[in-house]
Design a protein around this motif. Structure first.
Motif, short mmCIF file in Angstrom:
data_model
loop_
_atom_site.label_atom_id
_atom_site.label_comp_id
_atom_site.label_asym_id
_atom_site.label_seq_id
_atom_site.Cartn_x
_atom_site.Cartn_y
_atom_site.Cartn_z
N VAL A 184 0.85 -1.20 0.00
CA VAL A 184 0.00 0.00 0.00
C VAL A 184 0.88 1.25 0.00
N GLU A 185 1.92 1.24 0.82
CA GLU A 185 2.79 2.41 0.92
C GLU A 185 3.51 2.69 -0.40
N GLN A 186 3.95 1.63 -1.05
CA GLN A 186 4.62 1.81 -2.35
C GLN A 186 3.65 2.36 -3.39
N PHE A 187 2.39 1.90 -3.32
CA PHE A 187 1.38 2.43 -4.23
C PHE A 187 1.22 3.93 -4.03
N TRP A 188 1.01 4.37 -2.78
CA TRP A 188 0.81 5.81 -2.55
C TRP A 188 2.06 6.60 -2.94
N GLY A 189 3.23 6.01 -2.70
CA GLY A 189 4.48 6.68 -3.07
C GLY A 189 4.53 6.99 -4.56
N LEU A 190 4.03 6.04 -5.36
CA LEU A 190 4.01 6.25 -6.81
C LEU A 190 2.85 7.17 -7.21
N TYR A 191 1.67 6.87 -6.68
CA TYR A 191 0.44 7.57 -7.06
C TYR A 191 0.52 9.06 -6.76
N SER A 192 1.12 9.40 -5.63
CA SER A 192 1.13 10.82 -5.24
C SER A 192 2.02 11.65 -6.15
N HIS A 193 2.86 11.01 -6.93
CA HIS A 193 3.70 11.75 -7.88
C HIS A 193 3.09 11.85 -9.26
N LEU A 194 1.94 11.19 -9.45
CA LEU A 194 1.35 11.14 -10.79
C LEU A 194 0.42 12.30 -11.05
N VAL A 195 0.32 12.65 -12.30
CA VAL A 195 -0.69 13.59 -12.76
C VAL A 195 -2.06 12.90 -12.62
N ARG A 196 -3.07 13.66 -12.21
CA ARG A 196 -4.41 13.08 -12.15
C ARG A 196 -4.93 12.83 -13.57
N PRO A 197 -5.72 11.76 -13.76
CA PRO A 197 -6.18 11.45 -15.12
C PRO A 197 -6.83 12.64 -15.82
N SER A 198 -7.59 13.45 -15.09
CA SER A 198 -8.29 14.58 -15.73
C SER A 198 -7.32 15.62 -16.28
N GLU A 199 -6.06 15.58 -15.83
CA GLU A 199 -5.08 16.54 -16.30
C GLU A 199 -4.24 15.99 -17.46
N LEU A 200 -4.48 14.75 -17.83
CA LEU A 200 -3.75 14.15 -18.95
C LEU A 200 -4.28 14.71 -20.26
N THR A 201 -3.44 14.67 -21.28
CA THR A 201 -3.90 15.12 -22.59
C THR A 201 -4.74 14.03 -23.26
#
Lengths: 182, 21
Positions: free
Chosen positions: A50-67
Motif C-alpha cells: 500500500v505504501e509503495q502504491f501511494w508513493g508512486l500515485y502521489s507523484h502522478l498527474v491526475r487522469p483529468s489533467e492528462l492530454t
C-alpha cells in the motif's frame, strides 16, 4: 527484460498482488498496429505494498489533467496490458463511459477497490485502464475469462458500487476477441 | 492462503503515513 522482484519492508502493508503501472499515448487518427501499440507502452513503476502504491500515485498527474488520447494501465505484474498476453487471450473487459469531470475520482475508487481485493473474483482480475478522450473518458476492467458469466456479473456489480454509478450509467462488456475484429 | 483484503478507508488512511512518501 526481466525486472527484479519487488522488495517490501516489514512495516509496509503487503498487497495480495504486485502491480505495474503503464502509460501510453497515441497520435489521434493514426492506425495502431500491434507492434506500435507495444512500443507506445511505457512502464511508469511497480509496487507490491500500500505504501509503495501511494508513493508512486502521489507523484502522478491526475487522469483529468492528462492530454487527450492518453491511457494509464494498471495491471498485475506479469500481465501486459495487451490482448495478446496469455492471461488476456480468453478475456474481456467492462467498459464504463464517463462524462467529463468524473474520471479522476472514479479511477481512484476503482484502483483502490482492485488493490484492496474488493471484487472477490479470485484470480480473475487482470487490470484496469483509464482512457482520456475528447468528449468523454473511459474506464475499463479486464478479466481473464470472458465466458464466466458469474464473474463478469460480479465485476459489474462491484464497479457500480465502488464508482457510485447510477443505474442508468452505460456499461458494456466486450470480449477481447470482439475488440480484435474491430 | 488468506486473501489480503483492504477497505477503501483503510487504504486512504495509509496515504499520509511517512513511508508512503
Amino acid at each position: 527484460g526481466l525486472l527484479p522482484p519487488i522488495e517490501i519492508n516489514p512495516n509496509e502493508h503487503k498487497l495480495q498482488y504486485a502491480y505495474a503501472l503503464w502509460y501510453s499515448r497515441r497520435s489521434p487518427g493514426k492506425q495502431t498496429s500491434i507492434q506500435s501499440y507495444d512500443q507506445n507502452l511505457k512502464l511508469i513503476g511497480r509496487f507490491a505494498s500500500v505504501e509503495q502504491f501511494w508513493g508512486l500515485y502521489s507523484h502522478l498527474v491526475r487522469p483529468s489533467e492528462l492530454t487527450t488520447h492518453t491511457d494509464f494501465h494498471l495491471f498485475k505484474v506479469g500481465i501486459k496490458p495487451m490482448w495478446e498476453d496469455e492471461a488476456n487471450q480468453k478475456g474481456g473487459k467492462w467498459i464504463v463511459r464517463l462524462r467529463k469531470g468524473l474520471v479522476s475520482r472514479c479511477w481512484e475508487n476503482l484502483i483502490l477497490a482492485m488493490l484492496g481485493e474488493q471484487f472477490m473474483v479470485g484470480e480473475e482480475i487482470c487490470g484496469a485502464v483509464v482512457s482520456i478522450r475528447f468528449q468523454e473518458d473511459i474506464i475499463c476492467v479486464w478479466n481473464k475469462t470472458a465466458s464466466d458469466v458469474a464473474t463478469t456479473a460480479r465485476i459489474r456489480d462491484t464497479l457500480r458500487r465502488v464508482l457510485h454509478l447510477p443505474a442508468s450509467a452505460s456499461m458494456e462488456y466486450k470480449t477481447h476477441n470482439e475488440s480484435l475484429k474491430n | 492462503g488468506t486473501r489480503i483484503v483492504y477497505e477503501r478507508a483503510f487504504l486512504m488512511n495509509l496515504r499520509n503515513s511517512p513511508i508512503s512518501r
